[in-house]
Design a protein around this motif. Structure first.
Motif, mmCIF file in Angstrom:
data_model
loop_
_atom_site.group_PDB
_atom_site.id
_atom_site.type_symbol
_atom_site.label_atom_id
_atom_site.label_comp_id
_atom_site.label_asym_id
_atom_site.label_seq_id
_atom_site.Cartn_x
_atom_site.Cartn_y
_atom_site.Cartn_z
ATOM 1 N N GLN A 37 0.825 -1.205 0.000
ATOM 2 C CA GLN A 37 0.000 0.000 0.000
ATOM 3 C C GLN A 37 0.861 1.257 0.000
ATOM 4 O O GLN A 37 0.530 2.247 -0.674
ATOM 5 C CB GLN A 37 -0.929 -0.016 1.211
ATOM 6 C CG GLN A 37 -1.993 -1.104 1.132
ATOM 7 C CD GLN A 37 -2.887 -1.133 2.350
ATOM 8 O OE1 GLN A 37 -2.568 -0.570 3.395
ATOM 9 N NE2 GLN A 37 -4.029 -1.799 2.240
ATOM 10 N N LEU A 38 1.973 1.239 0.728
ATOM 11 C CA LEU A 38 2.880 2.387 0.740
ATOM 12 C C LEU A 38 3.426 2.656 -0.654
ATOM 13 O O LEU A 38 3.472 3.807 -1.109
ATOM 14 C CB LEU A 38 4.032 2.127 1.718
ATOM 15 C CG LEU A 38 5.108 3.228 1.802
ATOM 16 C CD1 LEU A 38 4.512 4.507 2.366
ATOM 17 C CD2 LEU A 38 6.281 2.755 2.671
ATOM 18 N N GLY A 39 3.841 1.601 -1.346
ATOM 19 C CA GLY A 39 4.361 1.774 -2.698
ATOM 20 C C GLY A 39 3.304 2.273 -3.660
ATOM 21 O O GLY A 39 3.551 3.163 -4.476
ATOM 22 N N TYR A 40 2.108 1.721 -3.558
ATOM 23 C CA TYR A 40 1.029 2.040 -4.489
ATOM 24 C C TYR A 40 0.528 3.479 -4.324
ATOM 25 O O TYR A 40 0.294 4.186 -5.314
ATOM 26 C CB TYR A 40 -0.118 1.062 -4.266
ATOM 27 C CG TYR A 40 -1.307 1.249 -5.173
ATOM 28 C CD1 TYR A 40 -1.238 0.933 -6.522
ATOM 29 C CD2 TYR A 40 -2.514 1.707 -4.667
ATOM 30 C CE1 TYR A 40 -2.334 1.084 -7.353
ATOM 31 C CE2 TYR A 40 -3.622 1.862 -5.488
ATOM 32 C CZ TYR A 40 -3.522 1.547 -6.832
ATOM 33 O OH TYR A 40 -4.616 1.697 -7.644
ATOM 34 N N SER A 201 11.319 4.002 -4.154
ATOM 35 C CA SER A 201 10.181 3.328 -4.776
ATOM 36 C C SER A 201 10.593 2.158 -5.656
ATOM 37 O O SER A 201 9.986 1.087 -5.589
ATOM 38 C CB SER A 201 9.362 4.332 -5.595
ATOM 39 O OG SER A 201 10.147 4.878 -6.631
ATOM 40 N N LEU A 202 11.599 2.355 -6.503
ATOM 41 C CA LEU A 202 11.979 1.294 -7.430
ATOM 42 C C LEU A 202 12.512 0.082 -6.682
ATOM 43 O O LEU A 202 12.110 -1.055 -6.946
ATOM 44 C CB LEU A 202 13.018 1.800 -8.424
ATOM 45 C CG LEU A 202 13.475 0.780 -9.472
ATOM 46 C CD1 LEU A 202 12.290 0.256 -10.264
ATOM 47 C CD2 LEU A 202 14.516 1.385 -10.398
ATOM 48 N N GLY A 203 13.426 0.312 -5.732
ATOM 49 C CA GLY A 203 13.982 -0.805 -4.974
ATOM 50 C C GLY A 203 12.911 -1.561 -4.217
ATOM 51 O O GLY A 203 12.870 -2.804 -4.244
ATOM 52 N N LEU A 204 12.017 -0.828 -3.556
ATOM 53 C CA LEU A 204 10.953 -1.490 -2.809
ATOM 54 C C LEU A 204 10.013 -2.238 -3.750
ATOM 55 O O LEU A 204 9.598 -3.363 -3.465
ATOM 56 C CB LEU A 204 10.156 -0.465 -1.997
ATOM 57 C CG LEU A 204 8.973 -1.035 -1.208
ATOM 58 C CD1 LEU A 204 9.443 -2.048 -0.174
ATOM 59 C CD2 LEU A 204 8.182 0.092 -0.536
ATOM 60 N N GLY A 205 9.706 -1.615 -4.890
ATOM 61 C CA GLY A 205 8.818 -2.276 -5.844
ATOM 62 C C GLY A 205 9.391 -3.585 -6.340
ATOM 63 O O GLY A 205 8.673 -4.580 -6.466
ATOM 64 N N LEU A 206 10.684 -3.609 -6.621
ATOM 65 C CA LEU A 206 11.320 -4.834 -7.093
ATOM 66 C C LEU A 206 11.335 -5.904 -6.008
ATOM 67 O O LEU A 206 11.127 -7.086 -6.273
ATOM 68 C CB LEU A 206 12.743 -4.528 -7.558
ATOM 69 C CG LEU A 206 12.855 -3.577 -8.762
ATOM 70 C CD1 LEU A 206 14.310 -3.210 -9.002
ATOM 71 C CD2 LEU A 206 12.246 -4.197 -9.998
ATOM 72 N N ILE A 207 11.586 -5.480 -4.780
ATOM 73 C CA ILE A 207 11.562 -6.427 -3.658
ATOM 74 C C ILE A 207 10.152 -6.999 -3.477
ATOM 75 O O ILE A 207 9.978 -8.195 -3.215
ATOM 76 C CB ILE A 207 12.052 -5.742 -2.366
ATOM 77 C CG1 ILE A 207 13.562 -5.482 -2.461
ATOM 78 C CG2 ILE A 207 11.734 -6.591 -1.136
ATOM 79 C CD1 ILE A 207 14.125 -4.671 -1.313
ATOM 80 N N MET A 208 9.126 -6.132 -3.666
ATOM 81 C CA MET A 208 7.758 -6.599 -3.527
ATOM 82 C C MET A 208 7.393 -7.596 -4.619
ATOM 83 O O MET A 208 6.612 -8.528 -4.390
ATOM 84 C CB MET A 208 6.791 -5.413 -3.549
ATOM 85 C CG MET A 208 6.903 -4.496 -2.334
ATOM 86 S SD MET A 208 6.778 -5.385 -0.769
ATOM 87 C CE MET A 208 5.195 -6.146 -0.949
ATOM 88 N N VAL A 209 7.933 -7.416 -5.815
ATOM 89 C CA VAL A 209 7.719 -8.405 -6.871
ATOM 90 C C VAL A 209 8.277 -9.747 -6.426
ATOM 91 O O VAL A 209 7.622 -10.787 -6.540
ATOM 92 C CB VAL A 209 8.380 -7.960 -8.187
ATOM 93 C CG1 VAL A 209 8.411 -9.111 -9.185
ATOM 94 C CG2 VAL A 209 7.621 -6.786 -8.784
ATOM 95 N N GLY A 210 9.498 -9.728 -5.912
ATOM 96 C CA GLY A 210 10.108 -10.959 -5.430
ATOM 97 C C GLY A 210 9.340 -11.575 -4.284
ATOM 98 O O GLY A 210 9.189 -12.801 -4.197
ATOM 99 N N ALA A 211 8.817 -10.706 -3.395
ATOM 100 C CA ALA A 211 8.064 -11.204 -2.245
ATOM 101 C C ALA A 211 6.794 -11.927 -2.675
ATOM 102 O O ALA A 211 6.345 -12.866 -2.016
ATOM 103 C CB ALA A 211 7.716 -10.047 -1.302
#
Length: 311
Positions: A37-40, A201-211
């Motif tokens: 939600q934070l990323g979005y 944002s980008l780093g967190l977004g990529l980590i969230m994809v992996g998660a």
């Protein structure tokens, strides 16, 4: 090849890190929905706003580049939408189809920017930023619309419009373009604040994809994920090059347009799929597969584009 490899490898490694962190006992499962939600709502809109607000579009064939970019997006979206009856007859559900649509039409601008800067310097960077500025709102409008339509929720036109105009990604794009085109001054400390937020944002977004990735799905992908690879990594760049040639573009602008179309799907579409009822596991698997295969396809596409562009 080394330049492209070095541009894509950190992104893939962050996805792998997300896989490891999600399976680590160090973090509670309740952490991940809050990060999504934070990323979005905050991080991705901040990044889109700042990128578009600061982009320099001077000294380019902006009209032709913009027209080719928009036309390619519209035609590609139309082609994928036209395939819906085929997929429906094959038993593909609406949520799965919405993620196929996203992974076939979205593009990872940050990979394109990184490669463009190393291949063509500031001019290449500016061309990709222009493409980003032109297509980012239509892409989000189209994909948000598709997710609303295929989510199974109410298809009331009023609710559809409300969800589109209140989408945080679209709001971030619109405000960034407004600031850029109207040359609205932004208080410097505020710009720095937004920049600090956007950097994460980008780093967190990529980590969230992996998660959210299911390893088995990526290693033994569903056929629909492989269809997204063909559409995004081969059909889309071929379409972009063809339209660019029809508009009389050659040289570096055509090569940068080809680059923009040849990169894998945008990672932030995974967050959108999670938030709006798409098939998030499929999106994560397709994005991972596309990123891996793009190690091979991007050099091929750029070589072909350079040849037809006249050097």
């Amino acid at each position: 090849m080394l330049i492209i490899f070095e541009s894509i490898l950190p992104i893939f490694l962050l996805v792998v890190l997300g896989v490891a962190l999600r399976r680590s006992p160090l973090f509670n499962d309740s952490l991940w929905p809050g990060l999504e939600q934070l990323g979005y709502y905050i991080l991705f809109p901040s990044l889109l706003f700042l990128t578009l607000a600061k982009a320099d579009f001077s000294g380019m064939e902006t009209g032709a580049i913009g027209a080719v970019s928009i036309l390619a997006i519209l035609i590609m979206s139309g082609l994928v939408f036209a395939l819906w009856p085929v997929f429906a007859r094959a038993g593909v559900g609406s949520a799965t189809y919405s993620s196929l649509f996203q992974t076939a039409t979205r593009w990872n601008a940050f990979i394109a920017l990184a490669i463009a800067e190393k291949l063509a310097g500031p001019q290449g960077l500016a061309i990709v930023a222009l493409v980003m500025a032109v297509v980012i709102i239509p892409i989000n409008l189209i994909n948000v619309g598709m997710l609303v339509w295929f989510s199974g929720a109410s298809r009331d036109l009023r609710m559809f419009l409300v969800k589109i105009v209140t989408n945080p990604l679209i709001i971030g794009c619109a405000l960034g373009l407004l600031v850029n085109l109207a040359q609205i001054p932004v208080y410097e400390p505020l710009t720095v604040t937004v920049d600090l937020v956007a950097r994460s944002s980008l780093g967190l977004g990529l980590i969230m994809v992996g998660a959210g990735l299911r390893i088995s799905d990526a290693l033994r992908p569903r056929s629909v994920a492989l269809v997204s690879v063909l559409l995004k990594l081969l059909a889309f760049p071929a379409l972009m090059i063809g339209i660019g040639l029809a508009f009389g573009l050659h040289g570096q602008p055509l090569v940068m347009l080809a680059l923009s179309a040849s990169v894998p799907t945008a990672m932030n579409g995974y967050v959108l799929a999670k938030q709006m009822g798409g098939d998030a596991p499929l999106y994560a698997a397709a994005a991972t597969i596309q990123t891996a295969i793009s190690f091979v396809t991007i050099p091929i596409i750029l070589t072909g584009a350079t040849y037809v562009a006249g050097g």
